[in-house]
Write an enzyme that holds these catalytic residues in place. Structure first.
Site, PDB file in Angstrom:
ATOM      1  N   LEU A   8     -78.005 148.802  21.231  1.00 10.97           N
ATOM      2  CA  LEU A   8     -77.175 149.701  21.913  1.00 10.97           C
ATOM      3  C   LEU A   8     -78.082 150.483  22.905  1.00 10.97           C
ATOM      4  O   LEU A   8     -78.933 151.244  22.738  1.00 10.97           O
ATOM      5  CB  LEU A   8     -76.800 150.843  20.849  1.00 10.97           C
ATOM      6  CG  LEU A   8     -75.337 150.750  20.073  1.00 10.97           C
ATOM      7  CD1 LEU A   8     -75.460 152.036  19.203  1.00 10.97           C
ATOM      8  CD2 LEU A   8     -74.502 150.238  20.791  1.00 10.97           C
ATOM      9  N   GLY A  11     -74.966 151.774  27.268  1.00 13.51           N
ATOM     10  CA  GLY A  11     -73.942 151.429  28.245  1.00 13.51           C
ATOM     11  C   GLY A  11     -72.722 150.947  27.633  1.00 13.51           C
ATOM     12  O   GLY A  11     -72.617 150.959  26.353  1.00 13.51           O
ATOM     13  N   SER A  14     -72.555 147.106  25.216  1.00 15.50           N
ATOM     14  CA  SER A  14     -73.239 147.055  23.863  1.00 15.50           C
ATOM     15  C   SER A  14     -72.406 148.052  22.872  1.00 15.50           C
ATOM     16  O   SER A  14     -72.207 147.679  21.879  1.00 15.50           O
ATOM     17  CB  SER A  14     -74.464 147.621  23.968  1.00 15.50           C
ATOM     18  OG  SER A  14     -75.007 148.625  24.750  1.00 15.50           O
ATOM     19  N   CYS A 100     -87.700 140.061  29.826  1.00 14.71           N
ATOM     20  CA  CYS A 100     -87.358 141.203  28.899  1.00 14.71           C
ATOM     21  C   CYS A 100     -86.642 140.404  27.596  1.00 14.71           C
ATOM     22  O   CYS A 100     -86.841 140.920  26.592  1.00 14.71           O
ATOM     23  CB  CYS A 100     -86.651 142.245  29.475  1.00 14.71           C
ATOM     24  SG  CYS A 100     -86.280 143.464  28.367  1.00 14.71           S
ATOM     25  N   CYS A 201     -82.575 145.510  33.559  1.00 12.15           N
ATOM     26  CA  CYS A 201     -83.108 146.664  32.648  1.00 12.15           C
ATOM     27  C   CYS A 201     -84.571 147.254  32.988  1.00 12.15           C
ATOM     28  O   CYS A 201     -84.916 148.115  32.270  1.00 12.15           O
ATOM     29  CB  CYS A 201     -83.625 145.886  31.460  1.00 12.15           C
ATOM     30  SG  CYS A 201     -85.137 145.013  31.242  1.00 12.15           S
TER      31      CYS A 201
HETATM   32  N1  LIG Z   1     -82.713 150.214  25.698  1.00  9.18           N
HETATM   33  C1  LIG Z   1     -81.997 149.232  25.149  1.00  9.18           C
HETATM   34  N2  LIG Z   1     -81.787 149.354  23.881  1.00  9.18           N
HETATM   35  C2  LIG Z   1     -81.263 148.397  22.800  1.00  9.18           C
HETATM   36  N3  LIG Z   1     -80.550 147.304  23.584  1.00  9.18           N
HETATM   37  C3  LIG Z   1     -80.456 147.292  24.997  1.00  9.18           C
HETATM   38  C4  LIG Z   1     -81.333 148.311  25.578  1.00  9.18           C
HETATM   39  N4  LIG Z   1     -81.260 147.877  27.001  1.00  9.18           N
HETATM   40  C5  LIG Z   1     -80.467 146.982  26.969  1.00  9.18           C
HETATM   41  N5  LIG Z   1     -79.972 146.556  25.790  1.00  9.18           N
HETATM   42  C6  LIG Z   1     -79.211 145.498  25.416  1.00  9.18           C
HETATM   43  O1  LIG Z   1     -78.851 144.299  26.377  1.00  9.18           O
HETATM   44  C7  LIG Z   1     -77.869 144.288  27.028  1.00  9.18           C
HETATM   45  C8  LIG Z   1     -77.861 143.742  28.222  1.00  9.18           C
HETATM   46  O2  LIG Z   1     -78.573 144.976  28.959  1.00  9.18           O
HETATM   47  P1  LIG Z   1     -78.529 145.435  30.486  1.00  9.18           P
HETATM   48  O3  LIG Z   1     -79.518 146.233  30.854  1.00  9.18           O
HETATM   49  O4  LIG Z   1     -78.272 144.152  31.259  1.00  9.18           O
HETATM   50  O5  LIG Z   1     -76.923 146.096  30.518  1.00  9.18           O
HETATM   51  P2  LIG Z   1     -75.508 146.157  30.810  1.00  9.18           P
HETATM   52  O6  LIG Z   1     -75.258 144.601  31.055  1.00  9.18           O
HETATM   53  O7  LIG Z   1     -75.256 147.070  31.613  1.00  9.18           O
HETATM   54  O8  LIG Z   1     -74.858 146.519  29.169  1.00  9.18           O
HETATM   55  P3  LIG Z   1     -74.488 147.987  28.708  1.00  9.18           P
HETATM   56  O9  LIG Z   1     -73.335 148.271  29.286  1.00  9.18           O
HETATM   57  O10 LIG Z   1     -74.705 147.612  27.405  1.00  9.18           O
HETATM   58  O11 LIG Z   1     -75.954 148.743  29.089  1.00  9.18           O
HETATM   59  C9  LIG Z   1     -77.247 145.368  26.573  1.00  9.18           C
HETATM   60  O12 LIG Z   1     -75.887 145.172  26.513  1.00  9.18           O
HETATM   61  C10 LIG Z   1     -77.799 145.777  25.176  1.00  9.18           C
HETATM   62  O13 LIG Z   1     -77.197 145.069  24.237  1.00  9.18           O
END
Ligand SMILES: Nc1ncnc2c1ncn2[C@@H]1O[C@H](COP(=O)(O)OP(=O)(O)OP(=O)(O)O)[C@@H](O)[C@H]1O
Length: 396
Positions: A8, A11, A14, A100, A201
């Protein structure tokens, strides 16, 4: 009941992933990882990880699932941040997001999840997992593009192994982003209207130049403008004896020297720059903007060309050494002498391009049908058949 740990992030993607898993009958646990927390280089003055972990907690509360924060900043430092500095120092352009996923989310994080009794780890990536059979009838996992073409994030997962995929779930891969937002709105989740994290990330949360300056000392050097008439294509192209000679020739980086152009400005360190970069050169007086076409970190020189069509930016062939070659579909890996027609990309969100793979004893050539702009050493090339990502490698 199967147990899933969902990453989670605070965002919307997730958050909805967690909800969908619940709907599918899984026992869901939410885990937020703290992996980056140096306030001095964040874009805003706030502390984004605290805000994000708080949002993640509120979502977990709303869904009624257990929630925990794990601090992986040390592992992140060792495996991602240090690698970033090392690569930039060598004049290469690393991809922390791909790493990552391989090193943190589907390794350290996955191990924690398994120790919590989880059967799977889920993320909010826009991609899908398939299962098929190899020629011997054994089950193999497939990594497929997300249904939302515009958001497909399979590229970021291009280094996952069969082992990692066997325990991965991507619940939102069948949905489009607007559908995901709609679900979040209906559920009244705090993350429903939250801005996308740009799919990054790492860099999304820090300013790259400031980040690099923490470790890489400034070093003044010159910017050399290379005229648009000088490039690899105007080099004398030899008559090739065979295809391999041709591939080897076209995969070579162009080499420039200060004598190839004129000095038009100064920079504070070639190791801060990357090929194709336009911002940060601070050179005026040209009709079209200047783009970095090559950096030489040994001589500390940046070579720049005018306009995004400068021929020095384009190349048709790249090479991946065997050590950097990764097949998700190990059963489809090429033998020496084999070739395969695929669709490939060299950066996230680039439209897939027609290409041919050629396996040679020490690695693999990727020859694109059309010359590619700014092939950056250190980035990943990923190749697909239809909607399946078969493998990837680091560009030499
Ligand atoms: N700090 C974190 N802790 C736990 N899970 C993470 C974290 N950052 C990313 N994730 C996981 O990796 C996925 C992809 O991360 P990304 O940073 O690309 O975000 P995103 O595509 O904008 O998704 P979200 O809307 O969930 O943030 C996320 O959906 C989440 O499941």
């Amino acid at each position: 009941m199967k147990r899933v740990v969902v990453g989670l992030s605070g965002g919307v993607d997730s958050s909805v992933a967690a909800y969908l898993l619940q709907q599918q009958g899984y026992e869901v646990i939410g885990l937020f990882m703290k992996n980056w927390h140096d306030d001095s280089v964040t874009i805003s003055n706030e502390c984004p990880w605290l805000e994000d972990s708080n949002d993640a907690m509120l979502v977990a509360e709303k869904l009624g699932i257990p929630f925990q924060v794990v601090d992986l900043s040390k592992e992140y430092q060792d495996r991602i941040v240090d690698y970033m500095f090392k690569e930039y120092e060598l004049g290469r352009t690393p991809n922390p997001d791909v790493l990552c996923n391989r090193e943190i989310k589907f390794d350290v994080f996955m191990k924690i999840a398994l120790s919590l009794g989880a059967d799977y780890v889920a993320t909010g990536h826009y991609c899908r997992r398939g299962i098929t059979q190899d020629t011997n009838g054994n089950e193999v996992y497939q990594l497929k593009a997300g249904v939302d073409n515009n958001k497909d994030q399979s590229y970021f997962l291009c280094q996952l192994s069969q082992e990692q995929l066997s325990k991965a779930l991507f619940p939102i891969g069948e949905l489009t982003k607007p559908e995901v937002r709609e679900i979040a709105k209906e559920l009244d989740l705090v993350t429903a209207d939250k801005k996308d994290s740009q799919g990054l990330c790492f860099i999304g949360k820090v300013r790259l130049p400031e980040f690099l300056q923490q470790k890489l000392q400034p070093k003044e050097g010159v910017i050399v403008q290379v005229p648009n008439t000088f490039d690899g294509y105007t080099r004398k192209i030899p008559v090739f004896e065979n295809k391999l000679e041709e591939l080897a020739f076209h995969s070579q980086k162009y080499t420039y020297s200060v004598a190839n152009g004129k000095i038009v400005g100064k920079h504070q360190g070639a190791h801060y720059f990357t090929k194709g970069q336009r911002k940060g050169l601070a050179v005026g007086g040209t009709q079209e903007p200047l783009f970095v076409i090559e950096t030489d970190v040994n001589e500390n020189v940046i070579y720049a060309g005018e306009g995004k069509n400068h021929p020095g930016l384009y190349r048709k062939v790249l090479f991946v050494s065997n050590e950097e070659l990764h097949w998700i579909r190990e059963d489809l890996a090429l033998e020496i002498g084999d070739s395969m027609e695929v669709l490939a990309r060299i950066r996230y969100r680039q439209p897939l391009e027609k290409a041919t793979l050629y396996q040679v004893p020490n690695g693999m050539y990727v020859e694109f049908e059309n010359p590619q702009s700014a092939i950056q050493e250190g980035q990943f090339v990923a190749w697909h058949l239809e909607d399946e990502l078969l493998g990837s490698g680091v560009i030499a």
